[in-house]
Design an enzyme around this catalytic site. Structure first.
Site, mmCIF file in Angstrom:
data_model
loop_
_atom_site.group_PDB
_atom_site.id
_atom_site.type_symbol
_atom_site.label_atom_id
_atom_site.label_comp_id
_atom_site.label_asym_id
_atom_site.label_seq_id
_atom_site.Cartn_x
_atom_site.Cartn_y
_atom_site.Cartn_z
ATOM 1 N N ASP A 53 35.923 53.284 0.384
ATOM 2 C CA ASP A 53 36.811 53.226 1.545
ATOM 3 C C ASP A 53 37.578 54.545 1.699
ATOM 4 O OD1 ASP A 53 38.172 51.407 3.556
ATOM 5 O OD2 ASP A 53 39.921 52.022 2.405
ATOM 6 N N GLU A 90 32.473 55.917 3.157
ATOM 7 C CA GLU A 90 33.017 55.802 4.515
ATOM 8 C C GLU A 90 33.853 57.061 4.750
ATOM 9 O OE1 GLU A 90 36.211 53.571 7.352
ATOM 10 O OE2 GLU A 90 36.638 54.169 5.308
HETATM 11 C C1 GLC Z 1 38.903 51.816 6.088
HETATM 12 C C2 GLC Z 1 38.577 50.362 6.309
HETATM 13 C C3 GLC Z 1 39.605 49.771 7.223
HETATM 14 C C4 GLC Z 1 40.965 49.903 6.578
HETATM 15 C C5 GLC Z 1 41.258 51.341 6.214
HETATM 16 C C6 GLC Z 1 42.419 51.432 5.276
HETATM 17 O O1 GLC Z 1 38.758 52.569 7.230
HETATM 18 O O2 GLC Z 1 37.276 50.232 6.801
HETATM 19 O O3 GLC Z 1 39.347 48.437 7.515
HETATM 20 O O4 GLC Z 1 41.948 49.435 7.446
HETATM 21 O O5 GLC Z 1 40.174 51.929 5.544
HETATM 22 O O6 GLC Z 1 42.051 50.928 4.020
#
Ligand code: GLC
Length: 560
Positions: A221, A282
């Site tokens: 994440d 991500e």
């Molecule tokens: C990422 C997740 C999202 C979350 C953010 C903070 O982008 O996909 O859902 O709110 O991180 O953890």
């Protein structure tokens, strides 16, 4: 910390037993998939009970959004204990059972790791609050003194991704106003201090904990976060006072080179385990930076977010395919394809927005989309995606063609971005799955509870309605996934050939099939199109009864 620029002139040799290279990975958002205990929130036993559905659909792996102990201020992306299961979702034994059942069905399991921040309820943050400035406990997070005479101003001008300031001031244990802590996201999500080696140790142990329990990989994440620029300098800001994102760059607090060193620490840990353990990042970063994050000593892959931002049109879709493929060649790691996830407006709704819609701008979630058109285009584009080499990440419910739910009452919305700024937020793509048309909560929960209400239109999209209906979105996905597997489309290393095609039509060939998408406004007669000749339609997003590919649809065909 800095790192040298990577070069890719000597790609490492590889084998294709690396399952993730062509996997179809299905994202499960645990809160909304299946509720086994009737409390209205999905849980791990619920997911386990639905694994046969996923095996039958033909997915290779599941990615589980966080199910760890959490106050759920950001749907579980606010973790209070990285090595335990939140009681809402079950127990560690339930996690073990889920992993074991998935493996029995030949499904790999990817867990989510959230290293940029924890929950403010994490014991380490609570200890940091109590221990006072300058203490080792406080050094686990990013605390700083405020500016101004009495420290009444935040340490810098950074703003939160969820709107508002990225700093909050605390009250010290003695009751006086004290230091500030950084939260790039919600106030309940304090950023870890990755300058501190103890943070590195903590996360290495988290990885080992889940690898020991058998997970096959991690989705990381905010994978471009963690490391902040030295001295925490002010950012340039936009006219609205938000942290600027200069052309071709990430915001100041993201994509700092030091973050690559974290992956260099993690990679040997993954490699030390049997089997192909992987990590997918991500990272919302400029395309030219992605190659730095992928390689033998860093991450296996990163989400490629360009495809999902393509506007509807043959040229734009082609460009959104070519760019990641070129990049994949450069880093010798097949690209990933994504159209939806738990943070985005569902693509069945996105593709129904008016033509001037620009991804991430312009239209709020609540503005009406032409849902009939949106679904047609979404089906067409999903079919294109599933034919492409590389791995594909699906988001639960897209195989049903679920739309974004726009009219959730404000008091039921949980997204912190909604709470902080009044924007609609992301709850509309997180509404629980419809499994059965005639059942309480559409089969999501036996008691009829569901933490977000399901709209009436979900009933006709339920799994049991679509199952065995050859025209349904579900059966289109199932057919495509099985064909993709049989024809080895995901692992094809042949270059894609783009064919001459009528205006508005994109046609590409690889692995013995031709994929055509008609983005124009009139049907295309396949029989009359000399580029194709005699052909058999393998799967299509719309019926091709007269040999014509209708507008806003796509097909996979095989030359006879
Ligand atoms: C990422 C997740 C999202 C979350 C953010 C903070 O982008 O996909 O859902 O709110 O991180 O953890």
């Amino acid at each position: 910390m800095t790192s040298p620029t990577r070069t890719h002139d000597a790609p490492p040799s590889r084998t294709f037993d690396q399952w993730w290279r062509d996997a179809v990975v299905y994202q499960v958002y645990p809160r909304s998939f299946a509720d086994s205990n009737g409390d209205g929130m999905g849980d791990l036993p619920g997911i386990t009970s639905r694994l046969p559905y996923l095996a039958d659909l033909g997915v290779d792996a599941i990615w589980l959004s966080p199910f760890y102990t959490s106050p759920q201020k950001d749907g579980g992306y606010d973790v209070a204990d990285y090595t335990d299961v939140d009681p809402r979702f079950g127990t560690l034994a339930d996690a073990d059972e889920l992993i074991a059942c998935a493996h029995e069905l030949g499904i790999k399991v990817i867990a989510d790791v959230v290293p940029n921040h924890s929950s403010s309820e994490h014991p380490r943050f609570q200890q940091a609050l109590l221990a006072g400035p300058g203490s080792p406990e406080r050094d686990m997070y990013v605390f700083a003194d405020g500016k101004g005479e009495d420290g009444e101003l935040p340490p810098n001008n950074w703003t939160s991704i969820f709107h508002g300031p990225a700093w909050s001031r605390i009250t010290e244990a003695d009751g006086t106003l004290g230091q500030w802590y950084l939260h790039i996201f919600d106030t309940t999500q304090p950023d870890w201090n990755w300058e501190n080696p103890n943070v590195h140790d903590l996360f290495q142990n988290v990885l080992r904990f889940w690898l020991d329990r058998g997970v096959d990989g991690f989705r990381v994440d905010v994978a471009h976060g963690m490391v902040k620029p030295e001295g925490l300098p002010d950012a340039t800001v936009t006219a609205e006072g938000l942290v600027d994102i200069p052309e071709g760059e990430a915001p100041i607090y993201f994509d700092n080179d030091g973050v690559l060193d974290i992956y260099r620490e993690w990679r040997p840990i993954l490699d030390s385990y049997e089997g192909d353990r992987m990590m997918v990042l991500e990272a919302w970063i400029p395309e030219h930076r992605v190659p730095l994050y992928i390689g033998d000593d860093v991450a296996h892959q990163a989400f490629s977010f360009g495809f999902l931002q393509a506007t509807w049109g043959a040229d734009t879709i082609r460009a959104a395919i070519e760019q990641p493929l070129a990049q994949a060649g450069a880093v010798d790691s097949p690209t990933t394809w994504v159209l939806s996830n738990h943070d985005l407006i569902r693509h069945a709704t996105r593709y129904g927005f008016p033509p001037d819609y620009q991804f991430g701008e312009g239209l709020a979630r609540d503005e009406r989309s032409n849902t009939v058109l949106g679904l047609r285009r979404a089906r067409a584009l999903s079919l294109v995606m599933l034919a492409l080499p590389g791995s594909a990440y699906l988001y639960q419910g897209e195989e049903l063609g679920l739309p974004e739910v726009a009219d959730i009452p404000d008091e039921l919305r949980e997204d912190p971005a909604h709470k902080r700024a009044g924007v609609p937020g992301r709850d509309g793509c997180r509404v629980p799955m419809p499994w059965k048309r005639e059942a309480p909560a559409l089969g999501f929960s036996r008691t009829g509870e569901s933490w977000l209400p399901q709209p009436p239109e979900f009933a006709d999209l339920a799994v049991d309605v679509q199952q065995d209906d050859p025209t349904s979105t579900l059966e289109m996905y199932r057919k495509a996934l099985h064909l993709r597997q049989d024809l080895g489309l995901g692992r094809s290393e042949e270059p894609i050939e783009f064919l001459d095609a009528p205006d508005g039509v994109l046609a590409l060939a690889h692995s013995g099939i031709i994929v055509i998408v008609n983005t124009g406004e009139t049907p295309v007669d396949l029989a009359e199109w000399s580029g194709i000749g005699q052909a058999e339609v393998l799967v299509s997003s719309d019926a091709l009864e007269t040999g014509e590919l209708p507008a806003n649809s796509s097909a996979w065909i095989q030359r006879l």
